[in-house]
Design a protein around this motif. Sequence first.
Motif, short mmCIF file in Angstrom:
data_model
loop_
_atom_site.label_atom_id
_atom_site.label_comp_id
_atom_site.label_asym_id
_atom_site.label_seq_id
_atom_site.Cartn_x
_atom_site.Cartn_y
_atom_site.Cartn_z
N LEU A 204 0.36 -5.76 10.57
CA LEU A 204 -1.23 -6.31 10.35
C LEU A 204 -1.09 -7.79 9.83
CD1 LEU A 204 -4.39 -5.33 10.28
CD2 LEU A 204 -3.60 -5.03 7.24
N GLY A 205 0.04 -8.20 8.87
CA GLY A 205 0.53 -9.68 8.37
C GLY A 205 0.82 -10.15 9.56
N TYR A 206 1.81 -9.90 10.48
CA TYR A 206 1.35 -10.70 11.46
C TYR A 206 0.40 -10.73 12.42
CZ TYR A 206 3.30 -12.41 16.07
OH TYR A 206 4.13 -12.82 17.33
N TYR A 207 -0.25 -10.44 12.86
CA TYR A 207 -1.67 -10.40 13.51
C TYR A 207 -2.20 -11.06 12.61
CZ TYR A 207 -6.15 -9.30 15.53
OH TYR A 207 -7.16 -9.49 16.28
N TYR A 208 -2.77 -10.97 11.79
CA TYR A 208 -3.86 -11.91 11.08
C TYR A 208 -3.11 -13.05 11.10
CZ TYR A 208 -7.17 -8.78 10.31
OH TYR A 208 -8.30 -7.35 10.65
N ILE A 209 -1.93 -13.55 10.53
CA ILE A 209 -1.44 -14.76 10.69
C ILE A 209 -0.86 -15.47 11.83
CG2 ILE A 209 1.05 -15.94 10.10
CD1 ILE A 209 1.57 -13.70 8.02
N PHE B 57 8.91 4.22 5.87
CA PHE B 57 9.30 3.23 6.59
C PHE B 57 7.62 2.76 7.13
CE2 PHE B 57 9.95 2.94 10.78
CZ PHE B 57 11.31 1.63 10.67
N ILE B 58 6.74 3.36 8.42
CA ILE B 58 6.03 3.46 8.68
C ILE B 58 4.49 2.94 7.91
CG2 ILE B 58 3.53 4.71 9.54
CD1 ILE B 58 5.45 6.90 10.08
N MET B 59 4.58 2.56 6.63
CA MET B 59 3.63 1.99 5.85
C MET B 59 4.04 1.19 5.87
SD MET B 59 1.02 4.12 5.06
CE MET B 59 0.41 3.52 3.89
N LEU B 60 5.14 0.32 5.48
CA LEU B 60 6.06 -0.82 5.41
C LEU B 60 6.08 -1.63 6.89
CD1 LEU B 60 7.65 -2.66 4.65
CD2 LEU B 60 9.64 -1.65 4.64
N LEU B 61 5.72 -0.65 8.05
CA LEU B 61 5.62 -1.74 9.26
C LEU B 61 4.31 -1.89 9.70
CD1 LEU B 61 7.06 -1.84 12.24
CD2 LEU B 61 6.78 0.42 12.77
N SER C 6 -1.48 -2.87 1.27
CA SER C 6 -0.05 -2.79 0.10
C SER C 6 -0.31 -1.76 -1.04
CB SER C 6 -0.16 -4.24 -0.11
OG SER C 6 0.19 -5.01 1.11
N GLY C 7 -1.99 -1.92 -1.36
CA GLY C 7 -2.36 -1.45 -2.95
C GLY C 7 -2.05 -0.18 -2.18
N VAL C 8 -2.73 0.00 -1.10
CA VAL C 8 -2.38 2.39 -0.92
C VAL C 8 -0.73 2.43 -0.31
CG1 VAL C 8 -2.44 3.64 0.74
CG2 VAL C 8 -4.59 2.23 0.26
N CYS C 9 -0.04 1.38 -0.14
CA CYS C 9 1.49 1.54 0.42
C CYS C 9 2.62 1.99 -1.34
CB CYS C 9 1.86 0.52 1.28
SG CYS C 9 1.54 1.26 2.81
N PHE C 10 2.04 1.17 -2.16
CA PHE C 10 2.16 0.60 -3.41
C PHE C 10 2.33 1.83 -4.24
CE2 PHE C 10 2.05 -0.40 -7.43
CZ PHE C 10 3.38 -0.84 -8.12
N LEU C 11 0.95 2.43 -4.59
CA LEU C 11 0.33 3.89 -4.68
C LEU C 11 0.99 4.86 -4.53
CD1 LEU C 11 -3.11 3.02 -5.27
CD2 LEU C 11 -2.01 3.51 -7.08
#
Length: 567
Positions: free
Chosen positions: A27-32, A18-22, A152-157
Amino acid sequence: MTRLRLKSKITIGVLFLFIMLLLVSILGYYYIDRVNRGSRAILEDNYESVEYSRNMLRAMDTWGLAPFTSQQEFEANLKKQEQNITEPGEGKPTQSVREYYELLKKGDSSRIAAIRTELYTIMGINMRAIVNKNEAAMETADKALLYIAVISGVCFLLGVTFVYNFPGYIADPIRELTEGIRGIAEKKYEQRLHFSSADEFGELATAFNTMAQKLDEYEHSNLARIMFEKQRAEAVISSLKDATIGLDNQNTILFANNEALQLLNVSDKELVGKAAAEAASRNDLLRFLLEKGQGGPVKIVVNNRESFFMRETVDIFHEKEKIGYVIILKNITAFKEQDLAKTHFIATISHELKTPLAATDFSLQLLDDERTGPLIPEQKELLSSIRSDNRRMIRMVSELLDFSKVESGNIQLQIQPVEPQQIVQYALDTVSKQAESRKVNIRTTLPPEPVQINADAEKSAWVLVNLLTNAIRYSSAGADVELDVLPTGTGALHFSVRDHGKGIDPAFRNKIFERFFQVPDSDDAKGSGLGLAIAKEFIEAQGGTIGVESEPGKGSRFWFALPLNKA
């Protein structure tokens, strides 16, 4: 050191995902948001200044053609530009445009070229700013994509690793526990579980291993006693006088005592442990014993002597579950011989009694004849009583003779096509005097179309006479007895005799066709109780069926069915 429970581990794993998804979402929201703000700034700050400058240039182009309109457009866009100075160096050319414009309004038309130059300067400054801000926004977007891709790659792995390993962490101990329980169920008490974790699975493994150890100790400590009990049970079974064969649910022969082995003429090794079908294929007697639905005594030749056995099948249950069954052959040879001797004795005595009884009845008829001399009323009454008793004795002796024939299996049947009207007429002629004396009316219904049945006319008529006699006896004066003869639609003809007497209690209805049985408190207590039993034997010997329907207070309906002649 505090040990993590299984629940805590699952919670931590899910919380980590959950933390990784959050984190990816934030991060996506900040850069967007940054890219969005940069794009909005370009539109608000620079693009509008370019648009204002372009409008003022257009006003300069039409200054000589439409001075008033061009002046209004120029002044409106100039005011907007003066309020939208956002880039370094943009203020000076804007101020210059204002100064040159004021001189232009006073009639100095030479300032138009200077105004154009300053406007192009403003446009150039904003165009460069647009390019710079766009490059910055692109750089920010690229950086955001890089960061999001890396995270995302780290979260995916980590997620794949978690999903791949965690179910196994839960399922593997459960699978090992299941295999262990199956092993225990198969009495493999040496089975053990080895879990390295110190959580609930570790505690479960410890408890399982303790249980397996206790069962192992119990098994070995009781093995000798169990073997002793097994040998003792085998000794008890072998000592039974009745032939006994035990089988399990898979029809495997578990045991057979000496009596059974002797009857089957096989050895213990040829029978015990074998499949029943395999053993029966080589032994006719065993095949007969295994067949279901075979009732009655079994005749077996033992030591060149006929012996009779009664087969009994007993189901064996353990904890309400059937685990097998036992076939028992009880030797009833002595009872069969005694029964045969009884039958012969009854037949002999009945035959010897019937002749003098018939002679006595004939003599009573002679005494009742006026030609032998008149009798006073007291003598007539005494003679009538003697005749009634004598005829009752004759009827009982006749029933005993018929019973002895049934018992010995010597029923002589002459089955041939018979019209039911013949049987009915014979029965009505026989009971007519009894019906008249009791003032009972017999209503008869015959088949609407001519039919024939395959039957012994004499035996069938005897049965119908018996049923009519009973119906008349239990009917009150003036009552009706209904005799119906109708096809059943199943290849048989149905003979039915119904009375409206007191009926039969349900407790005695199933015993009514048993030998020597009489309904308590019946009007026929002086009878032999053999009539209905013999009637049942006669009908079943002809391939028919017989039965009764009765309710207390509503009368009874006795019936029998005989097969139709299909020729």
